[in-house]
Write an enzyme that holds these catalytic residues in place. Sequence first.
Site, PDB file in Angstrom:
ATOM      1  N   ALA A   1     -13.640  -6.921  11.324  1.00 16.21           N
ATOM      2  CA  ALA A   1     -13.247  -8.330  11.467  1.00 16.21           C
ATOM      3  C   ALA A   1     -11.859  -8.557  10.864  1.00 16.21           C
ATOM      4  O   ALA A   1     -11.025  -9.268  11.438  1.00 16.21           O
ATOM      5  CB  ALA A   1     -14.284  -9.232  10.793  1.00 16.21           C
TER       6      ALA A   1
ATOM      7  N   TYR B   1     -14.657  -4.865   7.720  1.00 10.04           N
ATOM      8  CA  TYR B   1     -13.358  -4.205   7.931  1.00 10.04           C
ATOM      9  C   TYR B   1     -12.859  -4.473   9.359  1.00 10.04           C
ATOM     10  O   TYR B   1     -11.686  -4.823   9.572  1.00 10.04           O
ATOM     11  CB  TYR B   1     -13.533  -2.710   7.678  1.00 10.04           C
ATOM     12  CG  TYR B   1     -12.297  -1.861   7.884  1.00 10.04           C
ATOM     13  CD1 TYR B   1     -11.272  -1.843   6.936  1.00 10.04           C
ATOM     14  CD2 TYR B   1     -12.167  -1.056   9.008  1.00 10.04           C
ATOM     15  CE1 TYR B   1     -10.152  -1.041   7.112  1.00 10.04           C
ATOM     16  CE2 TYR B   1     -11.056  -0.247   9.191  1.00 10.04           C
ATOM     17  CZ  TYR B   1     -10.047  -0.243   8.243  1.00 10.04           C
ATOM     18  OH  TYR B   1      -8.938   0.555   8.419  1.00 10.04           O
TER      19      TYR B   1
ATOM     20  N   SER C   1      -6.209  -1.276  12.990  1.00  8.35           N
ATOM     21  CA  SER C   1      -7.002  -0.048  13.153  1.00  8.35           C
ATOM     22  C   SER C   1      -7.614  -0.057  14.549  1.00  8.35           C
ATOM     23  O   SER C   1      -7.865  -1.144  15.104  1.00  8.35           O
ATOM     24  CB  SER C   1      -8.121  -0.022  12.104  1.00  8.35           C
ATOM     25  OG  SER C   1      -9.070   0.971  12.441  1.00  8.35           O
TER      26      SER C   1
ATOM     27  N   GLY D   1       0.839  -1.211   0.000  1.00  4.37           N
ATOM     28  CA  GLY D   1       0.000   0.000   0.000  1.00  4.37           C
ATOM     29  C   GLY D   1       0.863   1.244   0.000  1.00  4.37           C
ATOM     30  O   GLY D   1       0.522   2.260   0.620  1.00  4.37           O
ATOM     31  N   ALA D   2       1.990   1.183  -0.731  1.00  4.80           N
ATOM     32  CA  ALA D   2       2.974   2.269  -0.694  1.00  4.80           C
ATOM     33  C   ALA D   2       2.642   3.404  -1.649  1.00  4.80           C
ATOM     34  O   ALA D   2       3.340   4.410  -1.681  1.00  4.80           O
ATOM     35  CB  ALA D   2       4.365   1.704  -1.021  1.00  4.80           C
ATOM     36  N   SER D   3       1.571   3.263  -2.428  1.00  2.00           N
ATOM     37  CA  SER D   3       1.323   4.246  -3.491  1.00  2.00           C
ATOM     38  C   SER D   3       0.765   5.568  -2.978  1.00  2.00           C
ATOM     39  O   SER D   3       0.861   6.587  -3.660  1.00  2.00           O
ATOM     40  CB  SER D   3       0.368   3.657  -4.538  1.00  2.00           C
ATOM     41  OG  SER D   3      -0.855   3.274  -3.945  1.00  2.00           O
TER      42      SER D   3
ATOM     43  N   ASN E   1       0.660  -2.846   5.177  1.00  3.26           N
ATOM     44  CA  ASN E   1      -0.137  -1.623   5.337  1.00  3.26           C
ATOM     45  C   ASN E   1      -1.328  -1.556   4.377  1.00  3.26           C
ATOM     46  O   ASN E   1      -2.317  -0.887   4.677  1.00  3.26           O
ATOM     47  CB  ASN E   1       0.776  -0.398   5.134  1.00  3.26           C
ATOM     48  CG  ASN E   1      -0.013   0.859   4.857  1.00  3.26           C
ATOM     49  OD1 ASN E   1      -0.540   1.487   5.767  1.00  3.26           O
ATOM     50  ND2 ASN E   1      -0.132   1.213   3.575  1.00  3.26           N
TER      51      ASN E   1
HETATM   52  N1  NAP Z   1      -6.925   6.386   7.118  1.00 10.12           N
HETATM   53  C1  NAP Z   1      -7.348   5.962   8.298  1.00 10.12           C
HETATM   54  O1  NAP Z   1      -8.059   6.658   9.024  1.00 10.12           O
HETATM   55  C2  NAP Z   1      -6.939   4.621   8.815  1.00 10.12           C
HETATM   56  C3  NAP Z   1      -7.275   4.302  10.147  1.00 10.12           C
HETATM   57  C4  NAP Z   1      -6.911   3.071  10.659  1.00 10.12           C
HETATM   58  C5  NAP Z   1      -6.237   2.179   9.864  1.00 10.12           C
HETATM   59  N2  NAP Z   1      -5.932   2.490   8.567  1.00 10.12           N
HETATM   60  C6  NAP Z   1      -5.232   1.489   7.782  1.00 10.12           C
HETATM   61  O2  NAP Z   1      -4.027   2.029   7.308  1.00 10.12           O
HETATM   62  C7  NAP Z   1      -3.697   1.412   6.053  1.00 10.12           C
HETATM   63  C8  NAP Z   1      -3.445   2.493   5.007  1.00 10.12           C
HETATM   64  O3  NAP Z   1      -4.635   3.256   4.880  1.00 10.12           O
HETATM   65  P1  NAP Z   1      -4.722   4.646   4.090  1.00 10.12           P
HETATM   66  O4  NAP Z   1      -5.646   5.491   4.871  1.00 10.12           O
HETATM   67  O5  NAP Z   1      -3.383   5.111   3.730  1.00 10.12           O
HETATM   68  O6  NAP Z   1      -5.542   4.139   2.807  1.00 10.12           O
HETATM   69  P2  NAP Z   1      -5.525   4.611   1.285  1.00 10.12           P
HETATM   70  O7  NAP Z   1      -5.063   6.020   1.180  1.00 10.12           O
HETATM   71  O8  NAP Z   1      -6.866   4.243   0.768  1.00 10.12           O
HETATM   72  O9  NAP Z   1      -4.412   3.668   0.639  1.00 10.12           O
HETATM   73  C9  NAP Z   1      -4.598   2.287   0.570  1.00 10.12           C
HETATM   74  C10 NAP Z   1      -3.352   1.659  -0.015  1.00 10.12           C
HETATM   75  O10 NAP Z   1      -3.536   0.238  -0.101  1.00 10.12           O
HETATM   76  C11 NAP Z   1      -3.268  -0.173  -1.446  1.00 10.12           C
HETATM   77  N3  NAP Z   1      -4.070  -1.345  -1.762  1.00 10.12           N
HETATM   78  C12 NAP Z   1      -5.410  -1.499  -1.604  1.00 10.12           C
HETATM   79  N4  NAP Z   1      -5.793  -2.712  -2.028  1.00 10.12           N
HETATM   80  C13 NAP Z   1      -4.663  -3.351  -2.454  1.00 10.12           C
HETATM   81  C14 NAP Z   1      -4.408  -4.633  -3.008  1.00 10.12           C
HETATM   82  N5  NAP Z   1      -5.388  -5.528  -3.198  1.00 10.12           N
HETATM   83  N6  NAP Z   1      -3.126  -4.956  -3.332  1.00 10.12           N
HETATM   84  C15 NAP Z   1      -2.136  -4.064  -3.153  1.00 10.12           C
HETATM   85  N7  NAP Z   1      -2.316  -2.838  -2.638  1.00 10.12           N
HETATM   86  C16 NAP Z   1      -3.568  -2.480  -2.300  1.00 10.12           C
HETATM   87  C17 NAP Z   1      -3.594   1.045  -2.297  1.00 10.12           C
HETATM   88  O11 NAP Z   1      -2.852   1.026  -3.491  1.00 10.12           O
HETATM   89  P3  NAP Z   1      -3.434   0.743  -4.968  1.00 10.12           P
HETATM   90  O12 NAP Z   1      -4.819   1.287  -5.030  1.00 10.12           O
HETATM   91  O13 NAP Z   1      -2.421   1.444  -5.799  1.00 10.12           O
HETATM   92  O14 NAP Z   1      -3.361  -0.746  -5.115  1.00 10.12           O
HETATM   93  C18 NAP Z   1      -3.064   2.168  -1.413  1.00 10.12           C
HETATM   94  O15 NAP Z   1      -1.675   2.297  -1.575  1.00 10.12           O
HETATM   95  C19 NAP Z   1      -4.864   0.499   5.712  1.00 10.12           C
HETATM   96  O16 NAP Z   1      -4.575  -0.817   6.107  1.00 10.12           O
HETATM   97  C20 NAP Z   1      -5.994   1.049   6.550  1.00 10.12           C
HETATM   98  O17 NAP Z   1      -6.954   0.079   6.840  1.00 10.12           O
HETATM   99  C21 NAP Z   1      -6.270   3.693   8.021  1.00 10.12           C
END
Ligand code: NAP
Length: 247
Positions: free
Chosen positions: A157, A155, A142, A13-15, A90
């Site tokens: 779960a 989510y 989370s 999820g590095a993008s 991530n």
């Molecule tokens: N933002 C929050 O409030 C929050 C809170 C608690 C936990 N988290 C957790 O933190 C992590 C990062 O969240 P974020 O907020 O940065 O989310 P985000 O901005 O939506 O980014 C999600 C990342 O995951 C990648 N991804 C999604 N499905 C994928 C797949 N099948 N294979 C490979 N890569 C995949 C996406 O890349 P591509 O689309 O390029 O594949 C993107 O880089 C997640 O696990 C999320 O559940 C976030």
Amino acid sequence: MFSLDDKIAIVTGASRGIGRDISLGLARAGATVTLVSRTEAALQTVKSEIEQAGGNALVCPCDIADAEGVKAVAKQVTDTYGGLHILVNNAGMTRDNLIMRMSTDDWEAPIRTNLTGAFNFIKAVTRPMMKQRWGRIINITSVVGVTGNAGQANYAASKAGLIGLTKSTAKELASRGITVNAIGPGYVATDMTADLPEEVTTKLVESIPLGRLGEPEDITPAVVFLASDEASYITGQTLLVDGGMVM
Ligand SMILES: NC(=O)c1ccc[n+]([C@@H]2O[C@H](COP(=O)([O-])OP(=O)(O)OC[C@H]3O[C@@H](n4cnc5c(N)ncnc54)[C@H](OP(=O)(O)O)[C@@H]3O)[C@@H](O)[C@H]2O)c1
């Protein structure tokens, strides 16, 4: 402080969002970072940012739900660098709905990515880490995996499952010098939370003792610490980085 010089890392999820910032942070600390997500162009942009700051990165596009693709990434990393020290699981997604309206596909999608994706990567990196007798696995869960959340049964779960996966693999791998920990962000301003209505965000902020939403930069230092030599006596833990929201 917390040097990761000579360490080889993978961040899924590095993008964008939290994973992008974690990748930049690990590279700043000295690690060479393999950038994984499904979107190659976005990963190339993050690679350029890392290189402009004097770091090293490798781009490996992959859907983490695809076990064979994940295995191939781990092989490419060990073939390229001769080792693999840090894995940050991530990548994540949401598919929110109330349980009564949740289809089986809605239920399975976050489990497949958030939980099975992490399992795929842990399985793929375990052997090289065991050989080195040194490894750091950090799973991004989370607060919702601890508290639950209406409309997010799937989510929550997947994220609670990640905590169980963290504890079980921590017990299995401890004798090989591999620690496994989880970090539970609260609400962080990224694409994932961008669509929340303003009144929901206002209510959320009121429930956060530190009085603001998190930024990706709030999560990265915890990852760098848990990846370091200095964190070698910490395993099986879930560190909530949430402004005090859950305590
Ligand atoms: N933002 C929050 O409030 C929050 C809170 C608690 C936990 N988290 C957790 O933190 C992590 C990062 O969240 P974020 O907020 O940065 O989310 P985000 O901005 O939506 O980014 C999600 C990342 O995951 C990648 N991804 C999604 N499905 C994928 C797949 N099948 N294979 C490979 N890569 C995949 C996406 O890349 P591509 O689309 O390029 O594949 C993107 O880089 C997640 O696990 C999320 O559940 C976030």
